[in-house]
Design a protein around this motif. Structure first.
Motif, PDB file in Angstrom:
ATOM      1  N   ASN A 526       0.861  -1.191   0.000  1.00  0.00           N
ATOM      2  CA  ASN A 526       0.000   0.000   0.000  1.00  0.00           C
ATOM      3  C   ASN A 526       0.895   1.238   0.000  1.00  0.00           C
ATOM      4  N   PRO A 527       0.327   2.439  -0.160  1.00  0.00           N
ATOM      5  CA  PRO A 527       1.179   3.637  -0.205  1.00  0.00           C
ATOM      6  C   PRO A 527       2.096   3.780   1.009  1.00  0.00           C
ATOM      7  N   ALA A 528       1.632   3.351   2.189  1.00  0.00           N
ATOM      8  CA  ALA A 528       2.467   3.490   3.394  1.00  0.00           C
ATOM      9  C   ALA A 528       3.695   2.582   3.329  1.00  0.00           C
ATOM     10  N   THR A 529       3.503   1.325   2.874  1.00  0.00           N
ATOM     11  CA  THR A 529       4.662   0.418   2.809  1.00  0.00           C
ATOM     12  C   THR A 529       5.565   0.791   1.637  1.00  0.00           C
ATOM     13  N   TYR A 530       4.961   1.149   0.497  1.00  0.00           N
ATOM     14  CA  TYR A 530       5.722   1.397  -0.736  1.00  0.00           C
ATOM     15  C   TYR A 530       6.607   2.642  -0.635  1.00  0.00           C
ATOM     16  N   THR A 531       6.131   3.660   0.081  1.00  0.00           N
ATOM     17  CA  THR A 531       6.902   4.910   0.163  1.00  0.00           C
ATOM     18  C   THR A 531       7.855   4.936   1.350  1.00  0.00           C
ATOM     19  N   GLY A 532       7.793   3.897   2.196  1.00  0.00           N
ATOM     20  CA  GLY A 532       8.635   3.911   3.400  1.00  0.00           C
ATOM     21  C   GLY A 532       8.010   4.694   4.542  1.00  0.00           C
ATOM     22  N   LEU A 533       6.761   5.115   4.357  1.00  0.00           N
ATOM     23  CA  LEU A 533       6.075   5.916   5.374  1.00  0.00           C
ATOM     24  C   LEU A 533       5.751   5.090   6.621  1.00  0.00           C
ATOM     25  N   LEU A 534       5.544   3.781   6.432  1.00  0.00           N
ATOM     26  CA  LEU A 534       5.138   2.950   7.564  1.00  0.00           C
ATOM     27  C   LEU A 534       6.216   2.913   8.651  1.00  0.00           C
ATOM     28  N   SER A 535       7.477   3.011   8.218  1.00  0.00           N
ATOM     29  CA  SER A 535       8.576   2.916   9.194  1.00  0.00           C
ATOM     30  C   SER A 535       8.507   4.014  10.274  1.00  0.00           C
ATOM     31  N   PRO A 536       8.457   5.332   9.914  1.00  0.00           N
ATOM     32  CA  PRO A 536       8.328   6.345  10.961  1.00  0.00           C
ATOM     33  C   PRO A 536       7.005   6.259  11.731  1.00  0.00           C
ATOM     34  N   ILE A 537       5.934   5.777  11.068  1.00  0.00           N
ATOM     35  CA  ILE A 537       4.647   5.635  11.769  1.00  0.00           C
ATOM     36  C   ILE A 537       4.763   4.554  12.848  1.00  0.00           C
ATOM     37  N   ARG A 538       5.384   3.422  12.486  1.00  0.00           N
ATOM     38  CA  ARG A 538       5.558   2.336  13.469  1.00  0.00           C
ATOM     39  C   ARG A 538       6.422   2.787  14.628  1.00  0.00           C
ATOM     40  N   THR A 539       7.488   3.523  14.288  1.00  0.00           N
ATOM     41  CA  THR A 539       8.391   4.012  15.336  1.00  0.00           C
ATOM     42  C   THR A 539       7.647   4.936  16.292  1.00  0.00           C
ATOM     43  N   ALA A 540       6.794   5.816  15.741  1.00  0.00           N
ATOM     44  CA  ALA A 540       6.036   6.753  16.586  1.00  0.00           C
ATOM     45  C   ALA A 540       5.088   5.994  17.519  1.00  0.00           C
ATOM     46  N   PHE A 541       4.412   4.957  16.992  1.00  0.00           N
ATOM     47  CA  PHE A 541       3.509   4.160  17.829  1.00  0.00           C
ATOM     48  C   PHE A 541       4.289   3.421  18.920  1.00  0.00           C
ATOM     49  N   ALA A 542       5.454   2.855  18.532  1.00  0.00           N
ATOM     50  CA  ALA A 542       6.260   2.090  19.494  1.00  0.00           C
ATOM     51  C   ALA A 542       6.725   2.990  20.637  1.00  0.00           C
ATOM     52  N   LYS A 543       7.190   4.182  20.283  1.00  0.00           N
ATOM     53  CA  LYS A 543       7.693   5.144  21.278  1.00  0.00           C
ATOM     54  C   LYS A 543       6.572   5.569  22.228  1.00  0.00           C
ATOM     55  N   ALA A 544       5.390   5.861  21.661  1.00  0.00           N
ATOM     56  CA  ALA A 544       4.276   6.360  22.476  1.00  0.00           C
ATOM     57  C   ALA A 544       3.763   5.300  23.451  1.00  0.00           C
ATOM     58  N   ASN A 545       3.971   4.019  23.109  1.00  0.00           N
ATOM     59  CA  ASN A 545       3.384   2.952  23.936  1.00  0.00           C
ATOM     60  C   ASN A 545       4.415   2.079  24.639  1.00  0.00           C
ATOM     61  N   VAL A 595      -2.804  -5.069  19.633  1.00  0.00           N
ATOM     62  CA  VAL A 595      -2.161  -3.975  18.892  1.00  0.00           C
ATOM     63  C   VAL A 595      -3.138  -2.808  18.714  1.00  0.00           C
ATOM     64  N   LEU A 596      -4.407  -3.131  18.451  1.00  0.00           N
ATOM     65  CA  LEU A 596      -5.400  -2.074  18.254  1.00  0.00           C
ATOM     66  C   LEU A 596      -5.681  -1.307  19.549  1.00  0.00           C
ATOM     67  N   GLY A 597      -5.232  -1.877  20.674  1.00  0.00           N
ATOM     68  CA  GLY A 597      -5.393  -1.178  21.960  1.00  0.00           C
ATOM     69  C   GLY A 597      -4.380  -0.059  22.154  1.00  0.00           C
ATOM     70  N   TYR A 598      -3.275  -0.098  21.395  1.00  0.00           N
ATOM     71  CA  TYR A 598      -2.246   0.959  21.511  1.00  0.00           C
ATOM     72  C   TYR A 598      -2.650   2.155  20.648  1.00  0.00           C
ATOM     73  N   GLU A 599      -2.527   3.353  21.206  1.00  0.00           N
ATOM     74  CA  GLU A 599      -2.943   4.542  20.454  1.00  0.00           C
ATOM     75  C   GLU A 599      -1.832   5.575  20.355  1.00  0.00           C
ATOM     76  N   LEU A 600      -1.913   6.379  19.309  1.00  0.00           N
ATOM     77  CA  LEU A 600      -1.027   7.526  19.125  1.00  0.00           C
ATOM     78  C   LEU A 600      -1.938   8.741  18.972  1.00  0.00           C
ATOM     79  N   ARG A 601      -1.887   9.633  19.943  1.00  0.00           N
ATOM     80  CA  ARG A 601      -2.750  10.826  19.948  1.00  0.00           C
ATOM     81  C   ARG A 601      -4.222  10.480  19.633  1.00  0.00           C
ATOM     82  N   GLY A 602      -4.719   9.420  20.329  1.00  0.00           N
ATOM     83  CA  GLY A 602      -6.135   9.081  20.224  1.00  0.00           C
ATOM     84  C   GLY A 602      -6.510   8.200  19.044  1.00  0.00           C
ATOM     85  N   LYS A 603      -5.528   7.782  18.221  1.00  0.00           N
ATOM     86  CA  LYS A 603      -5.834   6.939  17.048  1.00  0.00           C
ATOM     87  C   LYS A 603      -5.038   5.633  17.143  1.00  0.00           C
TER      88      LYS A 603
END
Length: 758
Positions: A526-545, A595-603
């Motif tokens: 998907n666009p997130a995996t193809y552009t490399g966007l998923l990596s910083p998103i995953r990191t942000a979720f991991a850090k927040a939780n 995994v769906l129980g972990y949130e980043l700024r309410g999402k």
């Protein structure tokens, strides 16, 4: 009396009634579409045009037709889900004429796909001398007519030995360069210990017998020490282990080896014509059927017009009409022996269209997807004539389109919007074209909008030179393409634009090609995996939780175990087509409840992947994620959802996604192939601003394009022509757009002059 009453009821079926359409982003759309009229669906990319025309009307028509078959026949057909709509009334049979490439079956050609070759075969079986039998004797798809050596493919595969071995080395020194044959590997030990040649002798010094045993020996048992092995020559083994397998199923390193090692050459027995020797002996006016198939269709039409024989008069008339239609639709530069799989999306759509023009069916609903893709303004007029001809035969013609020239001929316009994705899906206007102009919608406001010629053009900073180009129909072309500017290459369909740019510039160092070809990847990408966007998103979720990042990948630990992170469950129904259904465990969210129980700024992660790019830009305001999202927005993909499967994207969307990824690199030369594909007139302005920005940042941009707004905006124009096929292949103009408008008389000059002065 009862009969009259029934007729009056039938006469009231003058509109297709759509009630409460909610497919994809449509918001409860209800409207009436007039039958036996030409209706154009307009709106920005992602506004819901295709969801209404294809996903609702055409899909339900095809589903209902399938339901008229017996259960046995239905079991062989794909299972179509009912679109999300309250009601659809007065549908007629729908034929979708889309941009899908025609199957890459090596036996399918333009001639077989249009039935022109079938007619030609019958004509040769009646008029050809010597007479050699029925029409199947001229078919390369039947044993009667095919060349026995290549079995009607026209090519044979050969192995390039120098991609397998280094002749300067011995087997012990690693002469075998095939994957899996490294020194000390199992396969190497069998080769080295076979006893048919010395492993210390350099290959170039092998005797003829040793070379034959090394490459071609059939399977034999040999004893090495106390062990028995099966030995076979290197090529024999490769053909059995690699070449008998499906290329797509190979591991990437094996596939790239096979692509290097296997070369396809014209079959020496039939000279690439696919036909038996007997079929090639039969001639009409000195030409055999292979000569006719290899001719440009416009020339073949002239040849067929000269033939006259009462025995096949109706067939000659049908073939003439078919060939004339192909010429009229702008495909006169193709030949009947052209493999179907090599046609562009636009060419494939026009070939399919010609088949329907000759049909005696009426009261059919034809649904077209941007039929002007790949067409020069000169060819768009011919396309419009064909759409009107289909309508005038008593058919309902529905066209998804952005070009004002096509909107102008509509009987009825349906404008969707106002924006894309979640900001779209509403009916903004329906009615005639004059009403659209004064409606105040985005489409209405842009209908008369024209890009102006540049006040001043940029000075080039160097050039890419092409000398003596003769690929396909190019006629010894030498041209300098300026760098550091916006250079646009144009010309009618088939003039040689792609041959020149892709054939001579695409492979050069520092050149980035963003085209519309499918993106290798599966329904997981998907666009997130193809552009490399998923990596910083995953990191942000991991850090927040305070957990590890791998949990937030649907391809890794956090994936729902029931659907393996796909969100869908695919069920193979043995003899029936497989069906997909939303996973019951995760309800399509793709992740485990933990995994769906972990949130980043309410999402949670599923909610973030469901965001359109534009919304995600406001959510991620810093760092790498913000930069990638910014580029996706810049190329006009603000409406795409981050988790949308790549296999649902159109060609134009794929191209803009590739462009967004490559924009991170500096000082490149970008080649774009029709970047306006699928773009609304309002978005074309944004694209021009983006191209300007790329050039102003120090890049060079070369665009193959027919859109007059892009031509007008260029610093430099290269016009290829004057016509298509062998009437093209020359540079008919190079210079600024202003100079083209002022002093040239090419087809492009005439249309651009009309465009900028209106």
């Amino acid at each position: 009396m009862q009969i009259d009453a029934d007729n009056h009821d039938a006469d009231s079926h003058q509109v297709i009634q759509v009630r409460g359409a909610r497919e994809n982003n449509l918001r409860n759309v209800s409207l009436d579409i007039p039958k036996r009229r030409l209706t154009v669906f307009t709106g920005v990319s992602g506004s819901g045009k295709s969801s209404l025309a294809f996903g609702t009307i055409a899909a339900e028509s095809q589903r209902m037709i399938n339901e008229t078959y017996t259960a046995f026949i239905q079991s062989f057909m794909p299972t179509l889900g009912r679109p999300d709509v309250d009601g659809l009334n007065n549908l007629s049979a729908a034929i979708v004429v889309d941009q899908e490439r025609m199957g890459a079956n090596s036996r399918s050609t333009v001639g077989t796909a249009t039935d022109a070759y079938t007619m030609l075969r019958i004509i040769f079986s009646r008029l050809g001398t010597p007479h050699i039998g029925t029409s199947t004797a001229f078919s390369f798809n039947t044993p009667d007519g095919m060349c026995p050596r290549c079995e009607g493919i026209g090519q044979i595969s050969d192995i390039d030995v120098d991609q397998l071995v280094d002749r300067e080395l011995s087997v012990n020194e690693g002469a075998i360069t095939v994957p899996g044959y490294a020194v000390d590997s199992w396969y190497w030990q069998v080769m080295a210990g076979s006893g048919f040649y010395s492993p210390d002798t350099k290959l170039k010094d092998f005797t003829e017998q040793e070379w034959a045993d090394f490459l071609h020996k059939d399977s034999v048992k040999v004893k090495v020490g106390s062990n028995n092995f099966t030995y076979e020559g290197l090529i024999t083994k490769i053909q059995r282990t690699y070449l008998a397998k499906d290329r797509e199923a190979m591991q990437p390193h094996i596939r790239s080896f096979v692509d290097r090692a296997v070369v396809f050459t014209d079959c020496p027995d039939c000279g690439g014509t696919r036909l038996s020797a007997a079929a090639l002996t039969s001639r009409i006016d000195g030409l055999n059927i292979a000569d006719c198939s290899a001719m440009q269709i416009s020339d073949l039409a002239t040849f067929v017009r000269r033939l006259a024989d009462p025995g096949v008069a109706p067939l000659l008339t049908s073939l003439r009409e078919l060939l004339d239609s192909l010429v009229e639709i702008g495909l006169g530069y193709l030949s009947l022996d052209r493999p179907s799989g090599t046609l562009s999306g636009g060419e494939a759509q026009r070939v399919k269209m010609v088949r329907h023009l000759g049909s005696s069916l009426s009261d059919v609903t034809y649904v077209f997807d941007e039929p002007t893709i790949g067409l020069h303004p000169h060819d768009i007029r011919r396309m419009n004539d064909l759409l009107l001809r289909l309508r005038d035969k008593g058919n309902t013609v529905l066209v998804v389109e952005h070009k004002p020239e096509v909107i102008a001929i509509a009987d009825h316009v349906v404008d969707l919007g106002p924006g894309a994705g979640t900001a779209g899906g509403e009916l903004c206007y329906e009615g005639d074209v004059d009403g659209l102009r004064s409606s105040g919608t985005l489409t209405g406001r842009h209908l008369e909008h024209r890009a102006r010629l540049r006040e001043s053009v940029r000075a080039p900073r160097g050039q890419l030179s092409v000398k003596g180009a003769d690929l396909h129909n190019l006629k010894d072309v030498s041209v300098d393409v300026p760098l550091g500017v916006l250079a646009v290459v144009t010309g009618v369909a088939g003039s040689g634009k792609s041959s020149l740019i892709h054939g001579y510039l695409a492979g050069q160092e520092g050149v980035v090609v963003a085209d519309q070809s499918p993106i290798r990847g599966s329904r997981r990408s998907n666009p997130a995996t193809y552009t490399g966007l998923l990596s910083p998103i995953r990191t942000a979720f991991a850090k927040a939780n305070g957990v590890k990042a791998a949990l937030f990948s649907a391809n890794s630990e956090g994936a729902c175990p029931n659907c393996n992170g796909l969100g869908l469950v695919y069920t193979d129904l043995a003899m029936m087509a497989g069906v997909s259904s939303v996973c019951e465990e995760c309800e399509g969210k793709r992740f485990t409840p933990e995994v769906l129980g972990y949130e980043l700024r309410g999402k949670n992660i599923s909610e973030v992947l469901d965001m359109p790019v534009a919304e995600a830009r406001e959510f991620f305001t810093t760092g790498q994620a913000r930069a990638i999202l910014g580029r996706l927005g810049d190329v006009g993909l603000g409406y795409l959802r981050l988790g949308q499967p790549l296999n649902t994207l159109s060609g134009g969307e794929r191209q803009r996604l590739k462009l967004a990824i490559n924009m991170a690199e500096k000082s490149s030369t970008y080649i774009l192939d029709e970047p306006t594909t699928g773009l609304h007139m309002a978005d074309v302005d944004k694209l021009l601003a983006l191209l300007d920005r790329l050039v102003d940042d120090g890049n060079s941009v070369i665009v193959i394009e027919h859109h007059q707004a892009v031509m007008a905006h260029a610093d430099w124009l290269i016009d290829i022509g004057p016509g298509g096929g062998h009437a093209g292949g020359e540079v008919v103009f190079e210079g600024t757009p202003a100079a083209l408008v002022a002093g040239s008389d090419t087809l492009t000059a005439r249309h651009l002059r009309e465009y900028v002065s209106s």
